[in-house]
Design a protein around this motif. Structure first.
Motif: not given
Lengths: 289, 569
Positions: B130-134
């Motif tokens: 999810x951090x990556x996506x953000x």
């Protein structure tokens, strides 16, 4: 290569040592992981920019820990298989020890409890013969595996009994199985269709819920304190890896046709296989012996 | 279980920012719960929505992310409680061996730990993802803000959303983040509230953009689908020179200027323009080799002869049937006999011809004679009567003819063929009769002319073939023209693509130059050379393109608009 008692004992000792070492290593890793995770949590709360590398580090540590634990568990399984081999050898050598009923039941329970647990890695699906996942079509049970076998009793009645595979006769496509209740001293030769291999691994409800029988599935379950399988309905799934199913056995003496829930270990709950005579419905009073 | 869920929802609604509040409430729950375990669901779009709660690792201080995600880990202080056998094993030194009787318990506890680690891995991984996506979303938004670059479709929408959202209320999780798995109801409701507005914004922004840009925007979008490199080359500019002037200036700015106004415009979801552009899309796409192959296949049809050659007329079916009948009548017909059969038929025909020549004479005779009177004794009398009662049209010739033919008929009736053969009057009866009738104007000459070799079918075939061939000629000409136009177009597109890459490189050089200037660094000589080379290449390609374009528009326009005629049958 036949295992002598001494070599078996030696191997077991070696492995026990390995396991001890592994336990220590695992503990270290766990502590390390704990530290890194607490720092990770702290940085998350502080909205630090270093979250990503910390996450990666934690992931690495977790995978390391996992590897160590798996190695330790593998050693344990090796020990068990060595012991099993010894037991089979002893039996083949004619060493028939009479096991009391109570002891037999305890053994049955223990083997269910210590069945290896399958914990899937990320993205891994449960393999065949894990929990509710059926065996592949061409699967042949190995010597020493436990199976459910549709055997004819004394009064020509067919029952699914808990049995152990002695060998598989390739040419006839039949299994040579023996009732684990050795008082019967029954050795049956049955076609492959009448033998259902029991699962080789337990399914972990936390990681692989799909490998469990869903609620209200019709299954065959081992009636507690017996060595026979009867038709039942799944009432409650195990919530943890060590819990049992709760099943309702068919019982004509009850109003709704089913008895109260009884606990049955994961290992002894298998897919229902209808036989010609309706799979020998279970009742409250059984005479399995 | 449900009670757990409810508590967590409340916790998250109340908590929000710090993980302390929700965790404490669920932590308290956790302590009281024993084997059931406290249900802690991951939130905020982090995946792994495990409905089954992790096993009893509950403790007073739970390690959790700000979002409330509990990271499953066995704390050291809990080891004695949860993993007693392992704890005792740890008391012993590492080089000692494990007590054999502890084996089973150790196995169970190790499995517990393994499950814990597996869960931890999953939770950490989802957090990481999810951090990556953000981050990726933020990067894309930053990229889209670079001026002079019309955005790609996905990034365009995201860019629009990003720009639109930045100016408006902040979207909790824009559409891109919707990929997260199970979530608690609070974030779910938040997302649900945001999604409809997000979707609406996307549509409204799309509609408004399209209204502004017309063809240019959509073709850029379509172009991007086919050739991801050629984001910037706008095919529409070629054929609609009027729009170029309008769009050149407005290519970049309108993206940004009206956008801040978008959120205020609550346009009802209007799908029609999207549908329209989707329907038009196949026609505006740049050509590919696939299309060339299609045209080639169509041309194939016209290569061979249209109609297979018409075979010559075979024997009439009556003769064939007659022969077959003869063969059938003869017992066990061998070859010689069958030859005989055809010979016999010919003889028979000859005889028929000998006796009464031609259809005309036949008709005349039958008109003059009554069949029932064709008997020997009364013949002469009848013939004589009939000959007397002939009409005025019959003259002496016919009279004599009829009498002689009546005689012939009588002779035929009696079966005396030989005398017929020697009959001199019979020779050329048909011809003479014909001549006489034509002279008298009874029969037109034209009636006979058409009788020879009247093959109506062949005539029809010929007529139709001429029609089709003219049309197919036209079609194949058109197809050839279309094909040459298409291949030209493909070459053009290739050049355009090269031009695009060169443009990109130039842009990058420019960016680097800007950076250098910002850092007060001088440009190196290589850089200058590279820039010169790139700009030269760009100029060359552009010239090439223009030259091709000059030849193109008239031919390709006509070719593209020429249609294949359907033959009218």
């Amino acid at each position: 290569m036949p295992l002598t008692a001494e070599s078996a004992a030696q191997q077991i000792q070696d492995r026990l040592k390995d396991i001890q070492q592994h336990i220590h290593i695992v503990d270290e890793e766990r502590r390390r992981a704990e530290n890194s995770i607490s720092s990770l949590v702290r940085s998350l709360h502080a909205t630090n920019q270093k979250v990503k590398p910390l996450l990666k580090a934690s992931l690495m540590e977790a995978s390391q820990e996992e590897a160590t634990i798996r190695a330790a568990l593998a050693k344990i399984h090796e020990i068990r298989s060595i012991r099993n081999e010894r037991r089979i050898q002893a039996r083949n050598a004619g060493n028939k020890e009479a096991i009391r009923r109570g002891a037999l039941m305890k053994m049955v329970q223990l083997s269910a409890q210590t069945l290896p647990l399958f914990v899937g890695k990320l993205g891994e699906r449960a393999p065949a013969l894990c929990g509710a996942i059926p065996a592949e079509g061409n699967y042949v049970a190995k010597v020493g595996d436990n199976v459910a076998a549709l055997a004819k009793g004394i009064d020509e009645e067919e029952n699914w009994i808990l049995a152990e595979v002695v060998q598989f006769l390739h040419r006839q496509n039949k299994y040579d199985v023996i009732d684990i209740d050795e008082e019967q001293k029954d050795r049956h030769v049955l076609s492959k269709r009448k033998v259902i291999p029991l699962p080789l691994m337990r399914a972990n409800p936390e990681t692989d819920g799909h490998a469990l029988f869903p609620k209200d599935t019709v299954v065959m379950a081992l009636y507690p304190q017996t060595t026979c399988f009867y038709k039942a309905i799944v009432h409650r799934l195990p919530q943890t890896a060590t819990e049992d199913y709760e099943v309702l056995f068919e019982d004509s003496s009850y109003l709704n046709g089913y008895a109260e829930p009884l606990p049955v270990a994961q290992r002894y709950v298998i897919a229902y296989r209808p036989t010609k005579k309706g799979a020998g419905s279970g009742s409250g009073n059984l005479s399995s012996a | 279980m449900s009670a757990n869920l409810k508590n967590i929802k409340l916790g998250h609604f109340g908590g929000g920012g710090s993980g302390g509040a929700p965790s404490s409430s669920s932590g308290g729950f956790g302590i009281s719960a024993s084997s059931g375990g406290a249900g802690k669901l991951p939130t905020n779009g982090t995946g792994g929505g495990k409905s089954a709660p992790p096993s009893s690792f509950a403790e007073a201080e739970v390690l959790a992310t700000p979002g409330g995600v509990v990271i499953p880990i066995i704390r050291t202080r809990d080891v004695a409680k949860l993993l007693p056998t392992i704890a005792t094993a740890l008391q012993r030194p590492a080089d000692d061996h494990l007590a054999a009787e502890d084996l089973d318990a150790v196995q169970l506890e190790l499995e517990q730990m393994l499950s814990n680690v597996a869960l931890r891995t999953r939770v950490l991984k989802t957090e990481y993802d999810s951090l990556d996506k953000d981050e990726k979303r933020q990067d894309r938004r930053k990229l889209d803000r670079v001026p002079g670059s019309p955005p790609c479709p996905a990034s365009m929408l995201n860019g629009l959303l990003g720009i639109g959202s930045n100016s408006s209320t902040s979207l909790g999780s824009p559409l891109g983040g919707g990929g997260g798995g199970g979530a608690s109801s609070s974030s779910q409701s938040k997302r649900k509230r945001d999604e409809p507005t997000g979707v609406r914004k996307k549509h409204s922004s799309m509609t408004i953009l399209k209204q502004q840009q017309g063809v240019a925007g959509s073709s850029a979008k379509h172009q991007a689908k086919n050739s991801p490199l050629a984001v910037h080359t706008d095919d529409s500019m070629d054929y609609l020179p009027n729009l170029v002037a309008a769009n050149a200036s407005g290519s970049v700015l309108p993206h940004h200027q009206p956008l801040p106004q978008l959120p205020k415009v609550a346009v009802p979801k209007n799908d029609t323009p999207n549908k329209f552009w989707l329907s038009v899309e196949p026609y505006c796409m740049p050509l590919t080799n696939e299309d060339l192959r299609l045209i080639d296949d169509l041309l194939e049809q016209y290569r061979g002869p249209l109609v297979p050659p018409v075979p010559t007329l075979g024997p009439h079916y009556s003769t064939v049937w007659a022969q077959e009948d003869m063969k059938a009548l003869q017992p066990g017909g061998t070859r010689l006999k069958s030859q005989n059969a055809s010979g016999m038929l010919k003889k028979a025909e000859g005889m028929v011809e000998e006796s009464i020549t031609g259809p005309l004479t036949q008709r005349l005779v039958s008109a003059l004679m009554e069949e029932s009177l064709m008997t020997l004794p009364s013949e002469q009398a009848a013939v004589g009567e009939h000959s007397n009662s002939t009409t005025s049209s019959s003259n002496e010739n016919t009279h004599s003819l009829s009498s002689s033919s009546a005689n012939a008929a009588a002779a035929a009736a009696s079966g005396n063929f030989r005398s017929l053969a020697m009959m001199k009057h019979g020779v050329g009866i048909e011809q003479r009769l014909k001549k006489t009738l034509i002279e008298n104007g009874l029969i037109d000459a034209s009636e006979f002319a058409a009788q020879e070799d009247v093959d109506e079918v062949l005539l029809e075939i010929k007529r139709v073939t001429t029609e089709i061939s003219s049309i197919s000629q036209f079609n194949s000409e058109e197809l050839k023209r279309l094909r040459s136009a298409a291949s030209e177009e493909i070459k053009r597109i290739a050049i355009k693509r090269k031009l695009d890459t060169v443009d990109q490189e130039i842009l990058e050089c420019y960016k680097r130059m800007l950076q250098y200037r910002a850092k007060r660094k001088g440009h190196t000589i290589e850089e200058k050379q590279e820039i010169l080379r790139l700009t030269n290449e760009q100029r060359l390609l552009a010239d090439q393109l223009e030259r091709m374009q000059m030849h193109q528009p008239c031919g390709s326009g006509g070719g593209a608009s020429g249609s294949l005629l359907e033959p009218k049958m």
